[in-house]
Design an enzyme around this catalytic site. Sequence first.
Site, PDB file in Angstrom:
ATOM      1  CE  LYS A   1      19.696  65.378   0.420  1.00  0.00           C
ATOM      2  NZ  LYS A   1      20.298  64.139  -0.128  1.00  0.00           N
TER       3      LYS A   1
ATOM      4  CB  CYS B   1      19.676  66.257  -8.722  1.00  0.00           C
ATOM      5  SG  CYS B   1      20.210  67.527  -9.911  1.00  0.00           S
TER       6      CYS B   1
ATOM      7  CB  CYS C   1      27.233  63.960  -0.186  1.00  0.00           C
ATOM      8  SG  CYS C   1      27.228  63.052  -1.746  1.00  0.00           S
TER       9      CYS C   1
ATOM     10  CG  ASP D   1      21.444  66.206  -2.817  1.00  0.00           C
ATOM     11  OD1 ASP D   1      22.365  66.731  -2.171  1.00  0.00           O
ATOM     12  OD2 ASP D   1      21.276  64.973  -2.877  1.00  0.00           O
TER      13      ASP D   1
ATOM     14  CG  ASP E   1      17.782  61.781 -11.367  1.00  0.00           C
ATOM     15  OD1 ASP E   1      18.262  62.194 -10.297  1.00  0.00           O
ATOM     16  OD2 ASP E   1      18.454  61.188 -12.226  1.00  0.00           O
TER      17      ASP E   1
END
Length: 393
Positions: free
Chosen positions: A219, A213, A330, A277, A234
């Site tokens: 990253k 992702c 996050c 992520d 993605d």
Amino acid sequence: MSRTGRRSGPRRPPPAGTDARRVAIDALVRIDRDDAYANLVLGEILARSELADRDRRYVTELVYGTTRMRRAVDHLIAPYLLVDDPDPDVRAALRIGAYQLAFLDTPAHAAVGATVGAVRKKVRPVVNAVLRRVAAAPLTWPDDPGIRLSYPDWVVERLVADLGPDDALDALTIMNEPATVTERDDGYVQDRASQWVAELVDAGPGLVVADLCAAPGGKATALAATGARVVAADVRPGRVGLVRDNARRLGTPMAIVAADARRPPLRAGSLDRVLLDAPCSGLGALRRRPDARWRVTADAVDRLAALQVELVDAAVALLAPGGVLVYSVCTLTRAESVAIDDHLAHRHPTLEPLDRPGEPWQAWGRGAMLLPQAAGTDGMYVLRLRRPASAGT
């Protein structure tokens, strides 16, 4: 005096800062009316404006700060409004004025005068009257963190339940501060928490790594810079373009594909490292997304957790013997962190947990949580699991 009763002669100049406040009001109206993203609206409006750099920074502070503290400033305004639903530009002006008074310590004459001067003449008496009363009233807050800290009640309740009241309220408080800007050595702007997650992948020359992702590519480019062979994916083609642009700008070669990470176009058992992520509620990164707290809905956490389960199962299947899965989000909710770890422990019991990172991270299940107040970063959860070298999962 003229026969109309108005003073003749040259007009008085508008109060200092009126133009900046007018731009900020226009931006807030569009954000609220069109349900638009604050960063997109602000970027477009500032690009068309002729404001000096200092005024552009002030507009950014007004728009982001007022959007972030919307519930708090509405609480200050509400006692003095005669209607529940004022005109959009009146509402925006009152919010900006109250934000200056409560959170910027702007002198009352400047906050009121310049904000009143930024609206059309017809509504100036209303804006003037309300802001003067706000300025004259003592600044007190009810014993309600949702109002005082300006969050939806469900966000406060969820984080208090998941983190405990002290950690939750400290996190919510620091996420009301503007995000700090940090740059990597290559010039890419990326929060330190995200940089640390990329480091925890432990990529390097000769390793085959997938970032499932990957958008916008922060990253993935960090992983490619280690010399690893990186596949960045993605699900949204438009976001894939951001990854491609960043990779090209930074000179980090990688394979880039548009693909659903639940069904990645990669051979099972072929990867040394997989970074997931995952899409999440973002409740650890609210300081850099001022309107996110009003966009995320209470049902989003469990809906996204269900998606995360699908994603981690697909990611595990890609691991070669000895390969490592790094799962990160996050956010600060248990449903999107330790509950995902619980699922992996039950569904893939042979996966071996690797050591957690040390301070400022703290143990959270078999993984680690980074609270935003611990190091002035985004809030983050990370979990690292290794597929045994000689056993399936």
